[in-house]
Design an enzyme around this catalytic site. Structure first.
Site, PDB file in Angstrom:
ATOM      1  N   PRO A 190       0.799  -1.230   0.000  1.00 50.43           N
ATOM      2  CA  PRO A 190       0.000   0.000   0.000  1.00 50.43           C
ATOM      3  C   PRO A 190       0.827   1.273   0.000  1.00 50.43           C
ATOM      4  CG  PRO A 190      -0.192  -1.180   2.098  1.00 50.43           C
ATOM      5  CD  PRO A 190       0.494  -2.099   1.148  1.00 50.43           C
ATOM      6  N   LYS A 246     -55.421  22.109   4.296  1.00 48.65           N
ATOM      7  CA  LYS A 246     -54.298  23.044   4.262  1.00 48.65           C
ATOM      8  C   LYS A 246     -53.185  22.490   3.376  1.00 48.65           C
ATOM      9  CE  LYS A 246     -51.765  26.031   7.476  1.00 48.65           C
ATOM     10  NZ  LYS A 246     -50.389  25.884   6.988  1.00 48.65           N
ATOM     11  N   GLU A 293     -39.876  25.658   0.935  1.00 48.27           N
ATOM     12  CA  GLU A 293     -39.394  25.461   2.301  1.00 48.27           C
ATOM     13  C   GLU A 293     -38.201  24.509   2.328  1.00 48.27           C
ATOM     14  OE1 GLU A 293     -43.679  26.160   4.585  1.00 48.27           O
ATOM     15  OE2 GLU A 293     -42.878  24.128   4.346  1.00 48.27           O
ATOM     16  N   SER A 296     -51.078  19.783   6.814  1.00 51.27           N
ATOM     17  CA  SER A 296     -51.254  19.824   8.259  1.00 51.27           C
ATOM     18  C   SER A 296     -51.805  18.510   8.760  1.00 51.27           C
ATOM     19  CB  SER A 296     -52.207  20.964   8.640  1.00 51.27           C
ATOM     20  OG  SER A 296     -52.510  20.924  10.031  1.00 51.27           O
ATOM     21  N   HIS A 321     -39.901  47.328   0.664  1.00 45.37           N
ATOM     22  CA  HIS A 321     -40.136  47.328   2.115  1.00 45.37           C
ATOM     23  C   HIS A 321     -41.404  46.544   2.472  1.00 45.37           C
ATOM     24  CE1 HIS A 321     -37.123  50.581   2.727  1.00 45.37           C
ATOM     25  NE2 HIS A 321     -37.565  50.993   1.543  1.00 45.37           N
TER      26      HIS A 321
END
Length: 459
Positions: free
Chosen positions: A123, A317, A324, A311, A181
């Site tokens: 090796p 939902k 995400e 959910s 903003h």
């Protein structure tokens, strides 16, 4: 488990009977039971490519005979192809030079090559000829990252950019309320908004590609401290040329081995560009989430594809799961960059001593950014639709469009018109008609939302 006895310079070691590795790898298995994190497939591939190319270079330089070099090369190719990944068990959090993993590769390849040669392949003396862990591991970081960038990341980012460009063209006729903003601002076209996202990704591609020349410089030939001890003077160039043939990437020997062994500046630079792409994708993903918010109490400008129930308690939902997921990837990449920066700063004298953690984090960032880019393109960008009725309604009531009347009625009068339109929840054009002497036809022309997205003074 059955064991066999292997020997190294420190004595006898019990090694699992079926393991292709030997004593030095087993010592590292016992010394570093830290995290369970292993080197990624791309890094093992790079090690195999390097060891095979090194054997070929040593043969060309008449340091290895043809049968020995061929056996090592053949075994290295099998390692590069992933046939023996289970025999690379070492934890990322090991010796900072990555010596344990270099020896792991040397031992596995020596075992395989010995079987092919039907003779002893050592090796250190043969597989590791003209090399040191101190130049092999930095080179493997560069080779693996360069390959993953070329084969995975750049195609994924180009795929995302193409999806954005297609969507921008498709939706260029839709006018929406701009926001600064998080407050109402002058109108923009949805296509214009998406074109900004596309430009971000395009710049990200250019930034990553700009790192390539530094990433293509390899430490091989510098051996222990950069002086090239025990390596043929032409070894570095020869192994880089061989790697270039095998990968299609134009690698070259480092112009300064002392820099390449003691620092990881190219890896830090690449990580910084990956972080920039992560920041860009964060902006895109957050915009998508805001625009999708609702359906009743949010902006509800777009509808992302419904992919799964959102959910465990609220029926019906649906959440923006792909943006995400992308946001979490971006957070991880930004964290990885902090680790890589700290590790890159840990070069002491002639060697950086945090090479394994740089390799792991860099390759993880490339992999997850690639995957997130494709998911964002295919499961969010390509399939979202615009709520044209909602966007049109918001544009018509947008009091900030009064900005277009500034050259005619002045800023002060414009502010009065806007405040009244907002207070009375009325269309701006109706309030402006009452408070100025401008004909309705003139106002329709001046306050045409589409025209206002084209810039310039409306006449």
């Amino acid at each position: 488990m059955k064991y066999r006895i292997e020997k190294d310079s420190m004595g006898d070691v019990k090694v699992p009977a079926q393991a292709l590795y030997a004593a030095q790898t087993q010592r590292a298995v016992e010394n570093f039971p830290v995290s369970g994190l292993r080197f990624p497939r791309g890094f093992i591939r790079a090690l195999g490519l390097i060891k095979g190319s090194a054997a070929s270079a040593n043969r060309q330089l008449k340091l290895l005979n043809a049968p020995m070099a061929s056996a090592i090369d053949a075994a290295s190719r099998e390692v590069a192809q992933g046939q023996y990944d289970t025999h690379f068990p070492l934890d990322i959090f090991q010796t900072g030079s990555g010596t344990s993993t270099n020896m792991n590769a040397n031992e596995v390849i020596a075992t395989l090559a010995s079987k092919k040669l039907r003779g002893k392949v050592h090796p250190n003396d043969h597989v590791n000829m003209s090399q040191s862990s101190n130049d092999v591991i930095p080179a493997a970081i560069h080779v693996s990252a360069a390959l993953e960038v070329k084969e995975t990341l750049i195609p994924a980012l180009k795929h995302l950019k193409a999806a954005l460009d297609k969507k921008a063209k498709q939706l260029d006729g839709v006018v929406k309320t701009g926001r600064t903003h998080l407050m109402d601002a002058m109108p923009v076209r949805v296509g214009q908004e998406i074109s900004g996202w596309s430009a971000q990704i395009g710049h990200g591609i250019a930034r990553i590609e700009a790192v390539s020349p530094r990433l293509a410089e390899l430490a091989l030939g510098g051996t222990a401290v950069g002086t090239g001890i025990n390596a043929h003077p032409k070894f570095g160039a020869a192994v880089a040329a061989e790697l270039s043939k095998r990968t299609g990437i134009r690698f070259a020997r480092s112009r300064n081995y002392f820099e390449s062994l003691s620092s990881q500046d190219a890896a830090v630079e690449l990580s910084g560009q990956l972080k920039t792409v992560a920041v860009s994708i964060t902006k895109i993903a957050n915009d998508l989430r805001w625009m999708n918010s609702g359906p009743n109490a949010g902006l509800s400008e777009i509808r992302l594809p419904s992919l799964q129930p959102g959910s465990s308690i609220m029926p019906g939902k649906v959440n923006p799961v792909i943006p995400e997921s992308a946001l979490m990837v971006c957070a991880q990449v930004i964290g990885n960059d902090a680790t890589i920066a700290a590790a890159g700063a840990s070069g002491s004298f002639q060697l950086n001593v945090m090479l394994p953690v740089i390799a792991y984090n860099l390759l993880q960032s490339i992999e997850i950014l690639s995957n997130a880019s494709r998911l964002l393109a295919d499961k969010a960008i390509a399939g979202f639709t615009v709520n044209a009725e909602k966007t049109s309604e918001l544009v018509e009531k947008n009091p900030i469009m009064v900005t277009a009347l500034n050259p005619i009625v002045g800023y002060e009068m414009g502010a009065k018109i806007a405040k009244r339109a907002y207070a009375e929840n009325r269309k701006l054009i109706d309030v402006a008609a009452e408070m100025t002497n401008l004909p309705k036809a003139k106002l329709k022309k001046l306050l045409n939302p589409r025209k206002l997205t084209e810039g310039g003074i409306q006449q």
